[in-house]
Design an enzyme around this catalytic site. Sequence first.
Site, PDB file in Angstrom:
ATOM      1  N   LYS A  25       0.865  -1.178   0.000  1.00  0.00           N
ATOM      2  CA  LYS A  25       0.000   0.000   0.000  1.00  0.00           C
ATOM      3  C   LYS A  25       0.898   1.223   0.000  1.00  0.00           C
ATOM      4  CE  LYS A  25      -4.529   0.775   0.334  1.00  0.00           C
ATOM      5  NZ  LYS A  25      -5.644  -0.121  -0.035  1.00  0.00           N
TER       6      LYS A  25
HETATM    7  P1  NAD Z   1     -13.076   7.551  -2.016  1.00  0.00           P
HETATM    8  O1  NAD Z   1     -12.051   8.567  -1.738  1.00  0.00           O
HETATM    9  O2  NAD Z   1     -13.593   7.376  -3.389  1.00  0.00           O
HETATM   10  O3  NAD Z   1     -14.334   7.777  -1.049  1.00  0.00           O
HETATM   11  C1  NAD Z   1     -14.240   7.906   0.340  1.00  0.00           C
HETATM   12  C2  NAD Z   1     -15.602   8.356   0.851  1.00  0.00           C
HETATM   13  O4  NAD Z   1     -15.593   8.379   2.292  1.00  0.00           O
HETATM   14  C3  NAD Z   1     -15.988   9.761   0.416  1.00  0.00           C
HETATM   15  O5  NAD Z   1     -17.369   9.786   0.101  1.00  0.00           O
HETATM   16  C4  NAD Z   1     -15.714  10.611   1.655  1.00  0.00           C
HETATM   17  O6  NAD Z   1     -16.473  11.805   1.708  1.00  0.00           O
HETATM   18  C5  NAD Z   1     -16.129   9.625   2.724  1.00  0.00           C
HETATM   19  N1  NAD Z   1     -15.612   9.950   4.044  1.00  0.00           N
HETATM   20  C6  NAD Z   1     -14.360  10.264   4.417  1.00  0.00           C
HETATM   21  N2  NAD Z   1     -14.311  10.512   5.721  1.00  0.00           N
HETATM   22  C7  NAD Z   1     -15.559  10.359   6.196  1.00  0.00           C
HETATM   23  C8  NAD Z   1     -16.159  10.477   7.473  1.00  0.00           C
HETATM   24  N3  NAD Z   1     -15.441  10.813   8.534  1.00  0.00           N
HETATM   25  N4  NAD Z   1     -17.490  10.222   7.587  1.00  0.00           N
HETATM   26  C9  NAD Z   1     -18.221   9.879   6.503  1.00  0.00           C
HETATM   27  N5  NAD Z   1     -17.714   9.751   5.280  1.00  0.00           N
HETATM   28  C10 NAD Z   1     -16.402   9.983   5.128  1.00  0.00           C
HETATM   29  O7  NAD Z   1     -12.475   6.166  -1.453  1.00  0.00           O
HETATM   30  P2  NAD Z   1     -12.904   4.688  -1.862  1.00  0.00           P
HETATM   31  O8  NAD Z   1     -11.997   4.234  -2.938  1.00  0.00           O
HETATM   32  O9  NAD Z   1     -14.375   4.591  -2.023  1.00  0.00           O
HETATM   33  O10 NAD Z   1     -12.463   3.888  -0.543  1.00  0.00           O
HETATM   34  C11 NAD Z   1     -13.317   3.766   0.595  1.00  0.00           C
HETATM   35  C12 NAD Z   1     -12.805   2.614   1.473  1.00  0.00           C
HETATM   36  O11 NAD Z   1     -12.793   1.404   0.699  1.00  0.00           O
HETATM   37  C13 NAD Z   1     -11.369   2.770   1.980  1.00  0.00           C
HETATM   38  O12 NAD Z   1     -11.264   2.159   3.238  1.00  0.00           O
HETATM   39  C14 NAD Z   1     -10.552   1.998   0.965  1.00  0.00           C
HETATM   40  O13 NAD Z   1      -9.308   1.573   1.472  1.00  0.00           O
HETATM   41  C15 NAD Z   1     -11.489   0.840   0.713  1.00  0.00           C
HETATM   42  N6  NAD Z   1     -11.263   0.117  -0.536  1.00  0.00           N
HETATM   43  C16 NAD Z   1     -11.282   0.772  -1.735  1.00  0.00           C
HETATM   44  C17 NAD Z   1     -11.099   0.039  -2.903  1.00  0.00           C
HETATM   45  C18 NAD Z   1     -11.195   0.679  -4.268  1.00  0.00           C
HETATM   46  O14 NAD Z   1     -11.205  -0.060  -5.259  1.00  0.00           O
HETATM   47  N7  NAD Z   1     -11.284   1.983  -4.392  1.00  0.00           N
HETATM   48  C19 NAD Z   1     -10.860  -1.339  -2.847  1.00  0.00           C
HETATM   49  C20 NAD Z   1     -10.852  -1.971  -1.613  1.00  0.00           C
HETATM   50  C21 NAD Z   1     -11.066  -1.231  -0.462  1.00  0.00           C
END
Ligand code: NAD
Length: 420
Positions: free
Chosen positions: A106
């Site tokens: 990561k």
């Molecule tokens: P992103 O940046 O697209 O979205 C993150 C979202 O979380 C946003 O809507 C943001 O406003 C919201 N957020 C942040 N802090 C917050 C809070 N305190 N309260 C409420 N909402 C809050 O990120 P993503 O890619 O959707 O990733 C989200 C999670 O999924 C992370 O933990 C990431 O590691 C995990 N993840 C992502 C992927 C991927 O393919 N993108 C794959 C596996 C896991």
Amino acid sequence: MNDPTSLHQVSNQQFQRAAELIDLKAPYRAILSEPEKEVIVNFPVILDSGEIRLFRGYRIQHNNLLGPYKGGFRFHPDVDLDEVKALAAWMTFKCSLVGLPYGGAKGGVTVDPREYSDSEIERLVRRFTHQLGDTIGPTVDIPAPDVGTNAQMMDWIMDTYANVSGPGGRQQLKGVVTGKSIECGGSVGREAATGQGVLYALRHWCGETGQRLKGLRISVQGFGNVGSHFARLAAHEGCIVVAVGDQSATFADENGLDIPALFDHARQNRALAGFDKANRIETEDLFAIPVDAFVPAALENQITKERAIDMECHVVIEAANGPTTAAGEEVLTSKGIEIIPDILANAGGVVVSYFEWLQNQSGRSWRVDDVGTRLREIIWDANDKVVAMKAQLRCSHRDAAYAVSLLRLSDVYDRRGIFP
Ligand code: NAD
């Protein structure tokens, strides 16, 4: 139970608990409890004003026993070494669990991308990529999007890497990163893949508990890549999404929100705030709304002990990485709330990243049906294995998922031995 303040400690506690259950050999436990390599880079970026600002970036390579390191890049103000170490370890366990030929890594940059212009972010991405040098590569370590990063940034990473590499292997070089735009060598289905995998995990849980997906009441925290696609797909399947929230706003409607409208709004505005066709509620109230499934899809450490005490649901599907604190998990478990763990629930993204990488290696594009069918098979099979392990070990979903993952790693270590 007191919550450890270190996320790396949390990930270690989770894996050590399962290691105990399956009696994992001590040397393997020691190896897996620390990353193999920690790369920290400090690099300058010229801002639009002409000012030069120094940024700090990380790439943590946890383990590459099963194949090249794999894992996302996060751009967020809270990115630090401890967080990235935990996220890298989770990638190792996730890739092993779903049977991919990848290790875990990561990375990220401590930055709030919303504070910078597109051209500043482009320079930051390119300089970070350049500074990492040979740390990444299509057969070495393959980044992908995570919080705060997107397909455009992956395109810049690929372009930068290809430009500073030698003239050969132009097609294969595209595989240095996944989550690219389709035009630049990305895969159909990648953008929605994580949310799709989360929905498969929910559907599987419905099968285990004899419930129908249609009509299930759901709340979603986080409306970025993962949360928004999950909510869209769940609503399409007839689930009633009663509440969604992001960093900017939280909305609820007990009869079900208009998810396609919220999805379009969030796309255009990069946030939920400003949506005027639903009831806005306080951020904290999201947790207390009675639902069948609660889906955290934002950041780590969101389901704390205090919030867990308020929660009324039957299952938590961990779409985010590390969303439940140790104390939060204890409360949920004591209330009989099932937790489908992150390394299983959100594995859809890395599975389709693998498909993208295979397409880049071969120069052939897959059709959307092929991607969907193969994703479903892999995620379903992993869920089946976890449920069987859970019954065998009489343990939690999380412990069972780690057990499946660790047994594969242990088997490979047994056969390969420890060099030299
Ligand atoms: P992103 O940046 O697209 O979205 C993150 C979202 O979380 C946003 O809507 C943001 O406003 C919201 N957020 C942040 N802090 C917050 C809070 N305190 N309260 C409420 N909402 C809050 O990120 P993503 O890619 O959707 O990733 C989200 C999670 O999924 C992370 O933990 C990431 O590691 C995990 N993840 C992502 C992927 C991927 O393919 N993108 C794959 C596996 C896991």
